[in-house]
Design a protein around this motif. Structure first.
Motif, PDB file in Angstrom:
ATOM      1  N   LEU A 193     -90.671  66.814 -22.269  1.00 26.55           N
ATOM      2  CA  LEU A 193     -89.745  65.689 -22.429  1.00 26.55           C
ATOM      3  C   LEU A 193     -88.515  65.863 -21.546  1.00 26.55           C
ATOM      4  N   ARG A 194     -87.986  67.055 -21.503  1.00 25.64           N
ATOM      5  CA  ARG A 194     -86.813  67.303 -20.644  1.00 25.64           C
ATOM      6  C   ARG A 194     -87.149  67.087 -19.176  1.00 25.64           C
ATOM      7  N   ALA A 195     -88.367  67.467 -18.770  1.00 25.81           N
ATOM      8  CA  ALA A 195     -88.787  67.244 -17.386  1.00 25.81           C
ATOM      9  C   ALA A 195     -88.835  65.749 -17.058  1.00 25.81           C
ATOM     10  N   LEU A 196     -89.020  64.925 -18.081  1.00 20.23           N
ATOM     11  CA  LEU A 196     -89.018  63.470 -17.900  1.00 20.23           C
ATOM     12  C   LEU A 196     -87.602  62.882 -17.898  1.00 20.23           C
ATOM     13  N   ASN A 229     -94.859  55.959 -23.831  1.00 19.90           N
ATOM     14  CA  ASN A 229     -93.737  55.246 -24.466  1.00 19.90           C
ATOM     15  C   ASN A 229     -92.454  56.057 -24.579  1.00 19.90           C
ATOM     16  N   ILE A 230     -92.289  57.053 -23.736  1.00 17.96           N
ATOM     17  CA  ILE A 230     -91.038  57.806 -23.676  1.00 17.96           C
ATOM     18  C   ILE A 230     -90.595  57.789 -22.222  1.00 17.96           C
ATOM     19  N   HIS A 231     -89.296  57.496 -22.009  1.00 16.93           N
ATOM     20  CA  HIS A 231     -88.810  57.268 -20.654  1.00 16.93           C
ATOM     21  C   HIS A 231     -87.515  58.022 -20.389  1.00 16.93           C
ATOM     22  N   LYS A 232     -87.234  58.222 -19.124  1.00 21.44           N
ATOM     23  CA  LYS A 232     -85.995  58.876 -18.705  1.00 21.44           C
ATOM     24  C   LYS A 232     -84.815  58.204 -19.410  1.00 21.44           C
ATOM     25  N   GLY A 237     -97.550  55.375 -16.582  1.00 15.33           N
ATOM     26  CA  GLY A 237     -96.469  56.261 -17.001  1.00 15.33           C
ATOM     27  C   GLY A 237     -96.889  57.392 -17.930  1.00 15.33           C
ATOM     28  N   GLU A 238     -98.175  57.468 -18.268  1.00 20.60           N
ATOM     29  CA  GLU A 238     -98.641  58.527 -19.163  1.00 20.60           C
ATOM     30  C   GLU A 238     -98.443  59.899 -18.510  1.00 20.60           C
ATOM     31  N   VAL A 239     -97.965  60.865 -19.312  1.00 24.10           N
ATOM     32  CA  VAL A 239     -97.693  62.212 -18.814  1.00 24.10           C
ATOM     33  C   VAL A 239     -98.513  63.206 -19.614  1.00 24.10           C
ATOM     34  N   ARG A 272    -105.500  62.593 -26.872  1.00 25.78           N
ATOM     35  CA  ARG A 272    -106.422  61.738 -26.117  1.00 25.78           C
ATOM     36  C   ARG A 272    -105.664  61.089 -24.966  1.00 25.78           C
ATOM     37  N   GLN A 273    -106.288  61.079 -23.814  1.00 21.81           N
ATOM     38  CA  GLN A 273    -105.723  60.413 -22.652  1.00 21.81           C
ATOM     39  C   GLN A 273    -106.128  58.944 -22.687  1.00 21.81           C
ATOM     40  N   TYR A 274    -105.136  58.068 -22.522  1.00 21.61           N
ATOM     41  CA  TYR A 274    -105.409  56.635 -22.500  1.00 21.61           C
ATOM     42  C   TYR A 274    -105.384  56.061 -21.090  1.00 21.61           C
TER      43      TYR A 274
END
Length: 187
Positions: free
Chosen positions: A139-142, A112-115, A93-95, A87-89
């Motif tokens: 995740l790696r792209a982030l 809730n996941i960041h570089k 920062g949502e990816v 689900r999109q919230y």
């Protein structure tokens, strides 16, 4: 690695078809048949034992059957967990990522996941690898480091190819196959 309860639980797994795809139904992967706490406890104990928690900031899993795994591991290893949702919230920062499995295609959303985060990815089953590959690549792209990948059931003979493609060791608890309509441990 005993996993006696998990092995015994394979006997009662129904197998269903989605087109050409054979899908096994298990409490760890589907919550059906009834999930037994002693089986989940055994699985969580082994995942906690084999995971690389020293380089982990967060435990990450995909909706929805990874939820009990990530939450249970969080309690055991004292790391926060993040659910990648269907689900999109619309949060800052949502990816978005595309997930393709053996039986479906879905948009998923990361929050809730960041570089710079270091994560352990947890999943219930690896079959086509579609979910794990999509998540690891997104995740790696982030700019996220994948510290480890832990999976309960390995229902593929392509794990080595996936590991090369992702440049990541995928740790699994049980290798399984569907033989004559039954889920069995691969010998």
């Amino acid at each position: 690695m005993a996993l006696d309860r998990l092995r015994a639980s394979l006997r009662d797994c129904p197998v269903v078809r989605f087109g050409d795809y054979e899908y096994f139904v298990h409490p760890i992967t589907d919550g059906i048949p009834l999930g037994r706490p002693e089986v989940l406890d055994e699985v969580l104990t082994e995942l906690a034992r084999i995971g690389d928690w020293t380089r982990c900031d967060k435990i990450v899993t995909a909706e929805s059957m990874g939820f009990p795994l990530a939450a249970g591991l969080s309690l055991r290893v004292h790391k926060p967990y993040v659910f990648i949702r269907k689900r999109q919230y619309g949060l800052p920062g949502e990816v978005s990522l595309k997930q393709l499995t053996g039986y479906s295609k879905t948009d998923m959303f990361i929050n809730n996941i960041h570089k710079g985060d270091r994560v352990v990815v947890v999943d219930d089953v690896i079959s086509t690898g579609g979910t794990l590959i999509a998540i690891v690549n997104a995740l790696r792209a982030l700019g996220v480091e994948i510290a480890d990948a832990l999976v309960v059931f390995e229902k593929t003979r392509e794990k080595a190819r996936m590991e090369r493609e992702l440049d990541l060791k995928i740790k699994t608890l049980l290798q399984v196959d569907i033989v004559k309509g039954r889920l069995v441990e691969r010998s």
